[in-house]
Scaffold this motif. Structure first.
Motif, short mmCIF file in Angstrom:
data_model
loop_
_atom_site.label_atom_id
_atom_site.label_comp_id
_atom_site.label_asym_id
_atom_site.label_seq_id
_atom_site.Cartn_x
_atom_site.Cartn_y
_atom_site.Cartn_z
N LEU A 135 -8.62 7.25 2.47
CA LEU A 135 -8.81 5.83 2.19
C LEU A 135 -7.45 5.15 2.16
N ILE A 136 -7.30 4.10 2.93
CA ILE A 136 -6.10 3.25 2.91
C ILE A 136 -6.58 1.87 2.50
N ARG A 137 -6.13 1.38 1.32
CA ARG A 137 -6.63 0.10 0.82
C ARG A 137 -5.51 -0.72 0.20
N SER A 138 -5.45 -1.99 0.62
CA SER A 138 -4.64 -3.00 -0.04
C SER A 138 -5.58 -4.09 -0.52
N ARG A 139 -5.55 -4.36 -1.81
CA ARG A 139 -6.44 -5.38 -2.37
C ARG A 139 -5.93 -6.80 -2.14
N GLY A 140 -4.64 -6.94 -1.78
CA GLY A 140 -4.11 -8.29 -1.70
C GLY A 140 -3.14 -8.55 -0.56
N ALA A 141 -3.01 -7.61 0.38
CA ALA A 141 -2.02 -7.81 1.44
C ALA A 141 -2.48 -7.09 2.72
N ASP A 142 -1.58 -7.02 3.68
CA ASP A 142 -1.88 -6.48 5.01
C ASP A 142 -1.69 -4.96 5.05
N VAL A 143 -2.38 -4.34 6.00
CA VAL A 143 -2.25 -2.90 6.26
C VAL A 143 -1.86 -2.72 7.72
N THR A 144 -0.78 -1.96 7.96
CA THR A 144 -0.33 -1.63 9.31
C THR A 144 -0.22 -0.12 9.41
N ASN A 160 6.82 7.08 6.38
CA ASN A 160 6.58 7.88 7.58
C ASN A 160 5.84 9.14 7.13
N THR A 161 4.85 9.55 7.92
CA THR A 161 4.08 10.73 7.57
C THR A 161 4.17 11.75 8.70
N ASP A 162 3.88 13.00 8.36
CA ASP A 162 3.77 14.09 9.33
C ASP A 162 2.67 15.00 8.82
N ILE A 163 1.44 14.57 8.98
CA ILE A 163 0.29 15.26 8.44
C ILE A 163 -0.07 16.43 9.36
N VAL A 164 -0.19 17.62 8.78
CA VAL A 164 -0.50 18.82 9.57
C VAL A 164 -1.80 19.45 9.08
N GLY A 165 -2.41 20.25 9.94
CA GLY A 165 -3.62 20.98 9.57
C GLY A 165 -4.74 20.07 9.15
N THR A 166 -5.32 20.37 7.99
CA THR A 166 -6.46 19.61 7.50
C THR A 166 -6.07 18.58 6.45
N GLY A 167 -4.79 18.27 6.34
CA GLY A 167 -4.34 17.27 5.38
C GLY A 167 -4.80 15.87 5.75
N HIS A 168 -4.67 14.95 4.81
CA HIS A 168 -4.96 13.54 5.07
C HIS A 168 -4.14 12.70 4.11
N ILE A 169 -4.13 11.40 4.34
CA ILE A 169 -3.36 10.51 3.49
C ILE A 169 -4.27 9.44 2.88
N ASP A 170 -4.01 9.14 1.60
CA ASP A 170 -4.68 8.06 0.88
C ASP A 170 -3.60 7.12 0.36
N ALA A 171 -3.90 5.82 0.33
CA ALA A 171 -3.02 4.84 -0.28
C ALA A 171 -3.90 3.74 -0.88
N ASP A 172 -3.62 3.33 -2.11
CA ASP A 172 -4.42 2.33 -2.80
C ASP A 172 -3.46 1.46 -3.61
N THR A 173 -3.34 0.18 -3.23
CA THR A 173 -2.36 -0.70 -3.85
C THR A 173 -2.81 -2.14 -3.79
N ASN A 174 -2.12 -3.00 -4.51
CA ASN A 174 -2.33 -4.44 -4.39
C ASN A 174 -1.39 -5.05 -3.36
N GLY A 175 -0.33 -4.33 -3.01
CA GLY A 175 0.66 -4.82 -2.05
C GLY A 175 0.37 -4.34 -0.64
N SER A 176 1.31 -4.59 0.24
CA SER A 176 1.13 -4.21 1.65
C SER A 176 1.28 -2.70 1.85
N VAL A 177 0.68 -2.21 2.94
CA VAL A 177 0.78 -0.80 3.32
C VAL A 177 1.25 -0.75 4.77
N THR A 178 2.36 -0.04 5.00
CA THR A 178 2.87 0.17 6.36
C THR A 178 3.20 1.65 6.48
N LEU A 179 2.41 2.36 7.30
CA LEU A 179 2.58 3.80 7.46
C LEU A 179 2.69 4.14 8.94
#
Length: 86
Positions: A35-44, A5-24
């Motif tokens: 950049l949000i990247r999964s090389r081998g699974a789903d992104v939600t 779970n995220t709570d990004i404020v102001g000028t912040g941002h989120i990056d995620a880079d993995t081979n597994g799934s990403v759920t944010l």
């Protein structure tokens, strides 16, 4: 696998880079993405408002996104509950 779970404020941002799934989930306001990247699974991605392209250094109200892909995965699910994706 990345789940969070995220709570990004102001000028912040989120990056995620993995081979597994990403759920944010952004709990309040816009989900600001670098950049949000999964090389081998789903992104939600789920946001209470909008999902926006917000690379490092972008203003609080980001400019329209660039042409480069910022969310990469086998299957993408993007939910902007009270806004838009872009």
């Amino acid at each position: 696998e990345i789940v969070g779970n995220t709570d990004i404020v102001g000028t912040g941002h989120i990056d995620a880079d993995t081979n597994g799934s990403v759920t944010l989930t952004e709990m309040a306001g816009d989900m600001r993405l670098g950049l949000i990247r999964s090389r081998g699974a789903d992104v939600t991605l789920r946001s209470a408002a909008s999902i926006v392209d917000a690379p490092s250094g972008s203003p609080a109200d980001p400019l329209p996104g660039d042409e480069e892909s910022d969310v990469i995965g086998i299957s993408l699910t993007l939910v902007a509950a009270d806004g838009s994706v872009g």
